[in-house]
Design an enzyme around this catalytic site. Structure first.
Site, PDB file in Angstrom:
ATOM      1  N   LYS A  24      13.199 -24.422   8.640  1.00  0.00           N
ATOM      2  CA  LYS A  24      14.409 -24.947   9.120  1.00  0.00           C
ATOM      3  C   LYS A  24      14.552 -26.369   8.642  1.00  0.00           C
ATOM      4  CE  LYS A  24      14.228 -26.716  13.487  1.00  0.00           C
ATOM      5  NZ  LYS A  24      14.739 -27.901  13.707  1.00  0.00           N
ATOM      6  N   ASN A  25      13.414 -27.126   8.688  1.00  0.00           N
ATOM      7  CA  ASN A  25      13.510 -28.684   8.081  1.00  0.00           C
ATOM      8  C   ASN A  25      13.737 -29.031   6.806  1.00  0.00           C
ATOM      9  OD1 ASN A  25      13.793 -28.977  10.695  1.00  0.00           O
ATOM     10  ND2 ASN A  25      11.771 -29.523  11.410  1.00  0.00           N
ATOM     11  N   CYS A 119      18.423 -37.191  22.385  1.00  0.00           N
ATOM     12  CA  CYS A 119      17.979 -35.683  22.732  1.00  0.00           C
ATOM     13  C   CYS A 119      17.024 -35.785  23.617  1.00  0.00           C
ATOM     14  CB  CYS A 119      17.892 -35.044  21.367  1.00  0.00           C
ATOM     15  SG  CYS A 119      16.261 -35.139  20.734  1.00  0.00           S
ATOM     16  N   ARG A 124      15.679 -41.321  19.555  1.00  0.00           N
ATOM     17  CA  ARG A 124      15.720 -41.030  18.135  1.00  0.00           C
ATOM     18  C   ARG A 124      16.988 -41.929  17.601  1.00  0.00           C
ATOM     19  NH1 ARG A 124      15.046 -34.828  17.496  1.00  0.00           N
ATOM     20  NH2 ARG A 124      14.652 -35.151  15.575  1.00  0.00           N
ATOM     21  N   ASP A 307       5.434 -31.727  15.745  1.00  0.00           N
ATOM     22  CA  ASP A 307       6.343 -30.432  16.115  1.00  0.00           C
ATOM     23  C   ASP A 307       5.173 -29.237  16.543  1.00  0.00           C
ATOM     24  OD1 ASP A 307       8.765 -30.889  13.704  1.00  0.00           O
ATOM     25  OD2 ASP A 307       8.570 -31.865  15.727  1.00  0.00           O
ATOM     26  N   ARG A 399      17.148 -22.274  18.059  1.00  0.00           N
ATOM     27  CA  ARG A 399      17.521 -23.352  17.136  1.00  0.00           C
ATOM     28  C   ARG A 399      16.446 -23.362  15.949  1.00  0.00           C
ATOM     29  NH1 ARG A 399      19.244 -28.689  19.490  1.00  0.00           N
ATOM     30  NH2 ARG A 399      19.436 -28.973  17.312  1.00  0.00           N
TER      31      ARG A 399
HETATM   32  C1  EPZ Z   1      12.443 -34.543  11.764  1.00  0.00           C
HETATM   33  O1  EPZ Z   1      13.454 -35.342  12.723  1.00  0.00           O
HETATM   34  C2  EPZ Z   1      12.426 -33.234  12.252  1.00  0.00           C
HETATM   35  N1  EPZ Z   1      13.936 -32.442  12.020  1.00  0.00           N
HETATM   36  C3  EPZ Z   1      11.761 -33.219  13.821  1.00  0.00           C
HETATM   37  O2  EPZ Z   1      11.719 -31.831  13.944  1.00  0.00           O
HETATM   38  C4  EPZ Z   1      10.399 -33.765  13.629  1.00  0.00           C
HETATM   39  O3  EPZ Z   1       9.958 -33.911  14.941  1.00  0.00           O
HETATM   40  C5  EPZ Z   1      10.673 -35.134  13.174  1.00  0.00           C
HETATM   41  O4  EPZ Z   1      11.134 -35.116  11.766  1.00  0.00           O
HETATM   42  C6  EPZ Z   1       9.130 -35.880  12.965  1.00  0.00           C
HETATM   43  O5  EPZ Z   1       8.310 -35.034  12.336  1.00  0.00           O
HETATM   44  C7  EPZ Z   1      14.338 -32.377  10.851  1.00  0.00           C
HETATM   45  O6  EPZ Z   1      13.582 -32.449   9.955  1.00  0.00           O
HETATM   46  C8  EPZ Z   1      15.607 -31.715  10.985  1.00  0.00           C
HETATM   47  P1  EPZ Z   1      11.924 -39.209  11.991  1.00  0.00           P
HETATM   48  P2  EPZ Z   1      13.770 -36.907  12.161  1.00  0.00           P
HETATM   49  O7  EPZ Z   1      13.155 -39.831  11.665  1.00  0.00           O
HETATM   50  O8  EPZ Z   1      13.730 -37.019  10.870  1.00  0.00           O
HETATM   51  C9  EPZ Z   1      12.016 -42.876  14.954  1.00  0.00           C
HETATM   52  C10 EPZ Z   1      11.749 -29.944  15.044  1.00  0.00           C
HETATM   53  O9  EPZ Z   1      11.327 -29.627  16.319  1.00  0.00           O
HETATM   54  N2  EPZ Z   1      13.060 -43.589  13.944  1.00  0.00           N
HETATM   55  O10 EPZ Z   1      10.815 -38.669  11.185  1.00  0.00           O
HETATM   56  O11 EPZ Z   1      14.953 -37.291  13.193  1.00  0.00           O
HETATM   57  C11 EPZ Z   1      12.275 -41.805  15.931  1.00  0.00           C
HETATM   58  O12 EPZ Z   1      12.885 -42.075  16.978  1.00  0.00           O
HETATM   59  C12 EPZ Z   1      12.337 -31.347  15.057  1.00  0.00           C
HETATM   60  O13 EPZ Z   1      11.955 -29.300  14.202  1.00  0.00           O
HETATM   61  C13 EPZ Z   1      13.588 -44.549  14.290  1.00  0.00           C
HETATM   62  O14 EPZ Z   1      13.199 -45.560  15.171  1.00  0.00           O
HETATM   63  O15 EPZ Z   1      12.433 -37.754  12.810  1.00  0.00           O
HETATM   64  C14 EPZ Z   1      10.762 -41.105  15.944  1.00  0.00           C
HETATM   65  O16 EPZ Z   1      10.260 -41.767  17.090  1.00  0.00           O
HETATM   66  C15 EPZ Z   1      12.193 -32.251  16.289  1.00  0.00           C
HETATM   67  N3  EPZ Z   1      14.745 -44.974  13.484  1.00  0.00           N
HETATM   68  C16 EPZ Z   1      10.140 -41.337  14.591  1.00  0.00           C
HETATM   69  O17 EPZ Z   1      10.707 -42.600  14.027  1.00  0.00           O
HETATM   70  C17 EPZ Z   1      15.287 -44.430  12.321  1.00  0.00           C
HETATM   71  O18 EPZ Z   1      16.155 -44.592  11.857  1.00  0.00           O
HETATM   72  C18 EPZ Z   1      10.160 -40.093  13.600  1.00  0.00           C
HETATM   73  O19 EPZ Z   1      11.398 -39.981  13.468  1.00  0.00           O
HETATM   74  C19 EPZ Z   1      14.735 -43.073  12.337  1.00  0.00           C
HETATM   75  C20 EPZ Z   1      13.450 -42.519  13.215  1.00  0.00           C
END
Ligand code: EPZ
Length: 425
Positions: A24-25, A119, A124, A307, A399
């Site tokens: 999915k990701n 969310c 996030r 995850d 989802r």
């Molecule tokens: C991706 O989300 C995945 N989703 C998530 O999977 C996964 O949990 C996550 O990566 C971490 O591995 C998709 O790929 C669609 P991040 P993403 O940006 O990219 C902080 C699932 O269950 N952050 O790597 O949104 C953020 O708050 C989903 O399939 C900032 O502070 O995650 C988090 O604490 C859930 N500023 C950390 O970094 C930013 O601009 C990692 O987030 C971006 C992120």
């Protein structure tokens, strides 16, 4: 979104084979990448998931021609891109809509995308995405809940992510793919899904060096071509079914897997006492009657994936001893804990640390799903619990897991989807 629930009769060891679907990701960013080019793009092995459908609806909104093949392939062609705004209605359904910013900025030099909002698992923010766009020359404005990004032209830059971000890395790659000159991105996410997107970008005619490392060099192009790619297997779906075999003390063969995307998870499960054998794209997993407690800390790839935290917690509820999990990625990813406690688990949470004292058995109960991976952890607990478990609000599950109840039933689980009762009036 339907309010269906999952009804599970626990205590049946799973036996048989399960086919793992495409990631999915990886699918979500790859579909966003189709917006970079007027040419035809083909993505194969795409699972039928709620979030994928949402992304396809968004591409349709922007004018894409979309056709689905019978081999789970999807063809997308956005020959002309006029719109540059992604309305709140789409974005609120799926945070990954933030991935529209990169291609709109790259191809149209202007983008207006509703802020995704938080969310269940955390605030996030997308500040890293926006900083990367600004480094490439975009002006960023936040107005009325929307992000407005605009650039006369995008210029290659040297940018370092303060925080490793999966979709932030892909968004920056997409914007850089059509910037003038070379962009060097530091502290890139190393997730297999990011590597998959970088390889697609190369096939679209964008030179990318350092794929799979934390420093990627991207040579921007004035135009990019289409692509044809087969999705990598979903490593989180794989991990979820590894736990399903373990928690029911069953034995499964998982097909279409990629074990080297799951090294940290496999080592934790093996340490707990799960028997896992890798044979090419197949994995044989055998449960045991007792599991050892483990200590886990979630972290960006290649460390233990956040995850998989909820799913492994369900297994550790039945280990012989006290396990400890530290969740370092999201600030609120323990919402499955009170639901597991209602099933008889002994878990205490203090800040980002969850301590799980193993118990001899879990007991079926009605429980509430709150987010995608929490839902999976409750289904897994239900498979092992004595008695009947009902997991409510399983739209969360839909989802990210394609027909989970069918895959589980095919290997002996007593699980059924109960359609919501339509109200009388
Ligand atoms: C991706 O989300 C995945 N989703 C998530 O999977 C996964 O949990 C996550 O990566 C971490 O591995 C998709 O790929 C669609 P991040 P993403 O940006 O990219 C902080 C699932 O269950 N952050 O790597 O949104 C953020 O708050 C989903 O399939 C900032 O502070 O995650 C988090 O604490 C859930 N500023 C950390 O970094 C930013 O601009 C990692 O987030 C971006 C992120």
């Amino acid at each position: 979104m339907s309010l269906d629930r999952m009804k599970i009769e626990g205590g049946f060891p799973l036996r048989g084979a399960i086919e793992i679907g495409g990631a999915k990701n990886a699918a979500l960013p790859a579909l966003a990448m189709t917006m970079l080019t007027p040419e035809r793009c083909i993505l194969k092995g795409v699972p039928a998931l709620y979030d994928i459908q949402t992304m396809l609806d968004i591409l349709k909104y922007f004018g894409a021609d979309i056709s689905k093949g019978d081999d789970k392939s999807i063809e997308v062609q956005l020959s002309v891109l006029e719109k540059t705004e992604a309305p709140y209605d789409f974005v609120r359904k799926m945070r990954a809509s933030v991935l529209l910013l990169g291609p709109l900025l790259a191809r149209k030099k202007i983008a207006r995308v509703s802020l995704p909002g938080g969310c269940a698992i955390g605030v996030r923010p997308i500040d890293m995405h926006l900083k990367a766009f600004a480094a490439l020359g975009a002006t960023i404005r936040l107005k009325e809940g929307y992000v407005e990004a605009e650039a006369q032209e995008l210029l290659g830059a040297n940018f370092t992510f303060d925080i490793t971000t999966v979709t932030g890395t892909v968004n920056a790659m997409m914007a850089a793919s059509m910037a003038k000159g070379e962009t060097v991105l530091h502290n890139c996410a190393l997730e297999p899904e990011v590597v998959f997107c970088a390889e697609i970008l190369i096939s679209m005619g964008v030179p990318v060096d350092g794929v799979g490392t934390s420093v990627m060099r991207i040579k921007g192009q004035s135009q990019v071509g289409g692509f044809s790619a087969t999705l990598i297997p979903d490593r989180i779906e794989t991990g979820t079914y590894l736990v399903a075999a373990a928690i029911t003390q069953g034995e499964l063969v998982l097909k279409n897997t990629c074990a080297n995307h799951l090294v940290a998870l496999i080592s934790v499960l093996s340490e707990a006492g799960v028997e896992i054998e890798v044979d090419g794209s197949q994995m044989r997993v055998k449960g045991n009657s007792t599991y050892h407690p483990v200590r886990i800390q979630t972290a960006p790839h290649p460390e233990f994936p956040t995850d998989m935290q909820a799913q492994v917690m369900s297994l550790l509820c039945l280990a012989k001893g006290k396990s400890e999990i530290t969740e370092t990625i999201f600030e609120n990813r323990y919402m499955h804990v009170p639901e597991l406690v209602r099933m008889g688990a002994n878990i205490s949470v203090k800040g980002s640390v969850a301590k799980i004292q193993g118990v001899p058995s879990l007991y079926g109960a009605p429980v509430m799903a709150t987010d995608l991976r929490a839902s999976a952890s409750l289904v897994l607990a239900g498979l092992a619990a004595q008695g009947t478990t009902e997991v409510l609000r399983i739209y969360h599950l839909d989802r990210g897991y394609e027909t989970m109840e069918k895959k589980l039933s095919s290997v002996g689980a007593k699980i059924e989807r109960v359609e919501e009762k339509k109200s009388k009036e």
